[in-house]
Design a protein around this motif. Structure first.
Motif, PDB file in Angstrom:
ATOM      1  N   ARG A   1       0.819  -1.218   0.000  1.00 22.78           N
ATOM      2  CA  ARG A   1       0.000   0.000   0.000  1.00 22.78           C
ATOM      3  C   ARG A   1       0.851   1.266   0.000  1.00 22.78           C
ATOM      4  NH1 ARG A   1      -3.123  -3.115   3.813  1.00 22.78           N
ATOM      5  NH2 ARG A   1      -2.032  -2.090   5.535  1.00 22.78           N
ATOM      6  N   GLY A   2       2.163   1.118   0.023  1.00 26.09           N
ATOM      7  CA  GLY A   2       3.052   2.280   0.018  1.00 26.09           C
ATOM      8  C   GLY A   2       3.506   2.704   1.388  1.00 26.09           C
ATOM      9  N   GLY A   3       3.306   1.847   2.395  1.00 27.59           N
ATOM     10  CA  GLY A   3       3.704   2.181   3.754  1.00 27.59           C
ATOM     11  C   GLY A   3       5.195   2.037   3.985  1.00 27.59           C
ATOM     12  N   HIS A   4       5.649   2.538   5.116  1.00 26.90           N
ATOM     13  CA  HIS A   4       7.054   2.509   5.488  1.00 26.90           C
ATOM     14  C   HIS A   4       7.279   1.513   6.624  1.00 26.90           C
ATOM     15  CE1 HIS A   4       8.461   6.140   3.226  1.00 26.90           C
ATOM     16  NE2 HIS A   4       7.150   6.345   3.207  1.00 26.90           N
ATOM     17  N   VAL A   5       8.480   0.932   6.650  1.00 23.90           N
ATOM     18  CA  VAL A   5       8.868  -0.013   7.691  1.00 23.90           C
ATOM     19  C   VAL A   5      10.284   0.323   8.129  1.00 23.90           C
ATOM     20  CG1 VAL A   5       9.245  -2.434   8.322  1.00 23.90           C
ATOM     21  CG2 VAL A   5       7.440  -1.842   6.692  1.00 23.90           C
ATOM     22  N   MET A   6      10.504   0.358   9.446  1.00 21.35           N
ATOM     23  CA  MET A   6      11.857   0.492   9.974  1.00 21.35           C
ATOM     24  C   MET A   6      12.106  -0.656  10.946  1.00 21.35           C
ATOM     25  SD  MET A   6      13.762   3.487  12.217  1.00 21.35           S
ATOM     26  CE  MET A   6      13.953   4.641  10.858  1.00 21.35           C
ATOM     27  N   GLY A   7      13.278  -1.285  10.807  1.00 21.23           N
ATOM     28  CA  GLY A   7      13.694  -2.336  11.725  1.00 21.23           C
ATOM     29  C   GLY A   7      14.936  -1.912  12.476  1.00 21.23           C
TER      30      GLY A   7
ATOM     31  N   GLY B   1      23.694   0.919   8.048  1.00 28.31           N
ATOM     32  CA  GLY B   1      22.282   0.705   7.786  1.00 28.31           C
ATOM     33  C   GLY B   1      22.047   0.199   6.375  1.00 28.31           C
ATOM     34  N   ALA B   2      20.794  -0.143   6.103  1.00 26.31           N
ATOM     35  CA  ALA B   2      20.417  -0.654   4.791  1.00 26.31           C
ATOM     36  C   ALA B   2      19.030  -0.137   4.448  1.00 26.31           C
ATOM     37  CB  ALA B   2      20.427  -2.179   4.784  1.00 26.31           C
ATOM     38  N   ALA B   3      18.773   0.018   3.146  1.00 27.11           N
ATOM     39  CA  ALA B   3      17.462   0.488   2.693  1.00 27.11           C
ATOM     40  C   ALA B   3      17.078  -0.221   1.409  1.00 27.11           C
ATOM     41  CB  ALA B   3      17.476   2.003   2.479  1.00 27.11           C
ATOM     42  N   SER B   4      15.781  -0.400   1.208  1.00 28.29           N
ATOM     43  CA  SER B   4      15.286  -0.983  -0.028  1.00 28.29           C
ATOM     44  C   SER B   4      15.460   0.017  -1.169  1.00 28.29           C
ATOM     45  CB  SER B   4      13.812  -1.356   0.125  1.00 28.29           C
ATOM     46  OG  SER B   4      13.034  -0.201   0.433  1.00 28.29           O
ATOM     47  N   ARG B   5      15.250  -0.443  -2.397  1.00 25.12           N
ATOM     48  CA  ARG B   5      15.459   0.423  -3.570  1.00 25.12           C
ATOM     49  C   ARG B   5      14.574   1.679  -3.512  1.00 25.12           C
ATOM     50  NH1 ARG B   5      18.376  -1.695  -7.755  1.00 25.12           N
ATOM     51  NH2 ARG B   5      18.859  -3.919  -7.636  1.00 25.12           N
ATOM     52  N   ASP B   6      13.335   1.502  -3.045  1.00 32.51           N
ATOM     53  CA  ASP B   6      12.432   2.649  -3.010  1.00 32.51           C
ATOM     54  C   ASP B   6      12.558   3.450  -1.708  1.00 32.51           C
ATOM     55  OD1 ASP B   6      11.183   1.030  -1.159  1.00 32.51           O
ATOM     56  OD2 ASP B   6       9.440   0.591  -2.422  1.00 32.51           O
TER      57      ASP B   6
ATOM     58  N   ARG C   1      11.553   2.775   1.253  1.00 37.07           N
ATOM     59  CA  ARG C   1      10.446   2.700   2.205  1.00 37.07           C
ATOM     60  C   ARG C   1      10.663   1.650   3.290  1.00 37.07           C
ATOM     61  NH1 ARG C   1       6.106   1.003   0.143  1.00 37.07           N
ATOM     62  NH2 ARG C   1       6.635   0.662  -2.041  1.00 37.07           N
ATOM     63  N   VAL C   2      11.652   0.764   3.110  1.00 35.35           N
ATOM     64  CA  VAL C   2      12.015  -0.219   4.138  1.00 35.35           C
ATOM     65  C   VAL C   2      13.465   0.046   4.524  1.00 35.35           C
ATOM     66  CG1 VAL C   2      12.198  -2.655   4.748  1.00 35.35           C
ATOM     67  CG2 VAL C   2      10.411  -1.896   3.151  1.00 35.35           C
ATOM     68  N   MET C   3      13.713   0.242   5.821  1.00 30.93           N
ATOM     69  CA  MET C   3      15.036   0.605   6.302  1.00 30.93           C
ATOM     70  C   MET C   3      15.354  -0.180   7.562  1.00 30.93           C
ATOM     71  SD  MET C   3      14.380   4.720   6.000  1.00 30.93           S
ATOM     72  CE  MET C   3      16.021   5.198   6.511  1.00 30.93           C
ATOM     73  N   GLY C   4      16.644  -0.375   7.795  1.00 32.86           N
ATOM     74  CA  GLY C   4      17.047  -1.056   9.015  1.00 32.86           C
ATOM     75  C   GLY C   4      18.444  -0.661   9.432  1.00 32.86           C
ATOM     76  N   CYS C   5      18.723  -0.802  10.731  1.00 31.07           N
ATOM     77  CA  CYS C   5      20.064  -0.565  11.256  1.00 31.07           C
ATOM     78  C   CYS C   5      20.161  -1.214  12.628  1.00 31.07           C
ATOM     79  CB  CYS C   5      20.376   0.931  11.357  1.00 31.07           C
ATOM     80  SG  CYS C   5      19.506   1.781  12.685  1.00 31.07           S
ATOM     81  N   TYR C   6      21.360  -1.253  13.200  1.00 27.89           N
ATOM     82  CA  TYR C   6      21.579  -1.823  14.519  1.00 27.89           C
ATOM     83  C   TYR C   6      21.540  -0.776  15.633  1.00 27.89           C
ATOM     84  CZ  TYR C   6      22.782  -6.575  13.085  1.00 27.89           C
ATOM     85  OH  TYR C   6      22.725  -7.862  12.623  1.00 27.89           O
TER      86      TYR C   6
END
Length: 486
Positions: A325-331, A416-421, A423-428
């Protein structure tokens, strides 16, 4: 050498941690050099110390109340639950292994020398140590070999103030019943009692307070009203999290799946404090709401087990739909690991050795390793240039193509890391939302504004808590009851 006194409770969650923080802040305002101490804590919400270890986050907040940096001597034994019956054992800030509850019960007395060593070292550098017990001294089945309550008080020769919680009801029985099950030697250490979390007209409890004093022979040090600003202080326990959420409120909707071994969830405190954020704790049986703007996966003490729990709750399906749906996610930390393609535990650190599939929303792979990373970090948000601080507390490393799209710079290294668009990101890195500039920049990118200075708010609340203690607690009697450490 310092004087010392101990606050014990009639049960868990009676407010010991907060009241100790308030006592420390009030004593500091009187000109005393003060330190917190908790012999044994059980929590997956830990803080990294400047001397390269970890302690319970409640003791880190208490250190802040004292105006000093957290140190591993403030909480020498930390138990971090990993399974229903076992925990990682942290001794003076470092991992000492994993023990099942039954084995720890038999072996805990062997940890007393380390506890006393930390206590005496801490006491050598200040005027007053205020000690916090764990659970309740009335748990007679745990008294043998105890290092957390009366066992420690007896070994260290420190007096005790017993605190009850009137909000849960039966406070007279809590306090009088505790005395009834204690040995005469343990009873003799208690120099008074107090009642916490009173709502309404305190004079209505005068007869109850006097009845406790008459039955026990202990003087009252106060009946403390409910401290309305408690939710503005960092949460100590997962039990506190639902009260931080404002489900159904206005603003940017941030959904946080509440996994069984959620850890280092202090990332949520600044978000909960923001008026423009509708923070929602999603418990098993609930779906992630369709109106969610950001799904935040925070830390976990057992990433693989919590990933299985996430799937069992159907949240993996909800997260995939949210992304479509175009939402964002952070881990963050464990949540970052879950977002990748695989998690490999070749050495069986969290359970049976092997590799499991992650959620696959980041093209990265995680390998769990036995060495724990414990680091305080300063950095920059690459997109906005906003400065930030945080800490790492994890076992494992994560690599893969999406790491070529970092969103942080820590020192001279991109992270950190992010998806191509994007909208999905993560880090420690934990604790980044406490950095006002970063929080404002990140939330601004999602269409929300930041309107608080978080760290100032915490200090203002500690000052208000100290005033609360001065108004309703007999601090003079507590200081008079404290004894000098030999």
């Amino acid at each position: 050498m310092a004087k010392a006194i101990m606050i014990q409770g009639t049960g868990s969650n009676v407010g010991k941690s907060m009241i100790v923080a308030g006592i420390l802040r009030a004593a500091r305002a009187r000109g005393l050099d003060v330190r917190p101490f908790k012999p044994q804590n059980m929590s997956n919400n830990a803080a990294v110390t400047s001397n390269g270890g970890e302690i319970g986050r409640a003791q880190a907040l208490q250190a802040r109340a004292c105006g000093v940096a957290p140190h591993t001597d403030m909480n020498p034994i930390l138990l971090k639950p990993q399974t229903a019956t076992g925990a990682q054992v942290i001794v003076q800030g470092q991992v000492a292994g994993h023990q099942e509850a039954r084995d720890f019960g038999r072996n805990k007395q062997t940890l007393m020398p380390a506890v006393l060593e930390s206590f005496r070292r801490l006491a050598s550098e200040c005027d007053l140590v205020v000690i916090e017990g764990a659970g309740s001294p009335a748990e007679t089945n745990l008294r043998a070999g105890d290092i957390a309550n009366m066992g420690f008080a007896r070994a260290a020769g420190v007096p005790v103030i017993l605190m009850g919680d009137i909000d849960r009801g039966g406070v007279i029985a809590q306090i009088v019943g505790t005395q009834a099950v204690l040995s005469a030697e343990d009873q003799a250490l208690i120099k008074g009692f107090c009642v916490n979390k009173f709502r309404g007209d305190r004079s209505l409890f005068d007869a109850g307070r006097d009845d406790i004093a008459a039955r026990t022979g202990w003087p009252s040090l106060g009946v403390l009203p409910w401290f309305d600003q408690a939710a503005r202080l960092p949460a100590e326990d997962v039990m506190d999290l639902p009260a931080r959420a404002r489900s159904g409120g206005a603003g940017l909707v941030v959904a946080v799946p509440q996994l069984p071994r959620i850890a280092n969830f202090d990332d949520l405190d600044p978000l909960a404090a923001e008026p423009a954020i509708d923070l929602r704790m999603i418990t098993p049986g609930m779906a992630i709401p369709a109106e969610t703007d950001l799904v935040l996966l925070v830390g976990s003490k057992s990433t693989i087990a919590d990933l299985a729990a996430l799937r069992a709750s159907g949240w993996d399906i909800d997260i995939a739909a949210h992304i479509r749906r175009g939402g964002h996610v952070m881990g963050l930390c464990g949540g970052y690991q879950m977002l990748g393609r695989t998690i490999t535990d070749a050495e069986g650190i969290e359970g049976p050795a092997g590799t499991v599939d992650g959620l696959g929303h980041l093209d990265v792979h995680t390998t769990l390793e036995p060495v724990k990373n414990l680091l305080l970090r300063d950095g920059t948000h690459l997109e906005s240039g906003a400065p930030l601080t945080g800490y790492e507390i994890h076992m494992g490393r994560t690599d893969g193509p999406d790491c070529t799209r970092p969103w942080l710079r820590l020192g001279n290294v991109d992270d950190g890391a992010a998806s191509r668009d994007g909208r999905v990101m993560g880090c420690y890195l934990h604790g980044i939302f406490a950095s006002d500039a970063f929080r404002a920049a990140y939330l601004g990118g999602l269409g929300a504004s930041s309107s608080i200075v978080f760290e100032d708010q915490v200090d203002e609340t500690l000052d208000a808590l100290a005033a609360h203690i001065e108004a309703y607690f007999d601090l003079d009697a507590l200081l008079a009851a404290a004894v000098e450490i030999k």
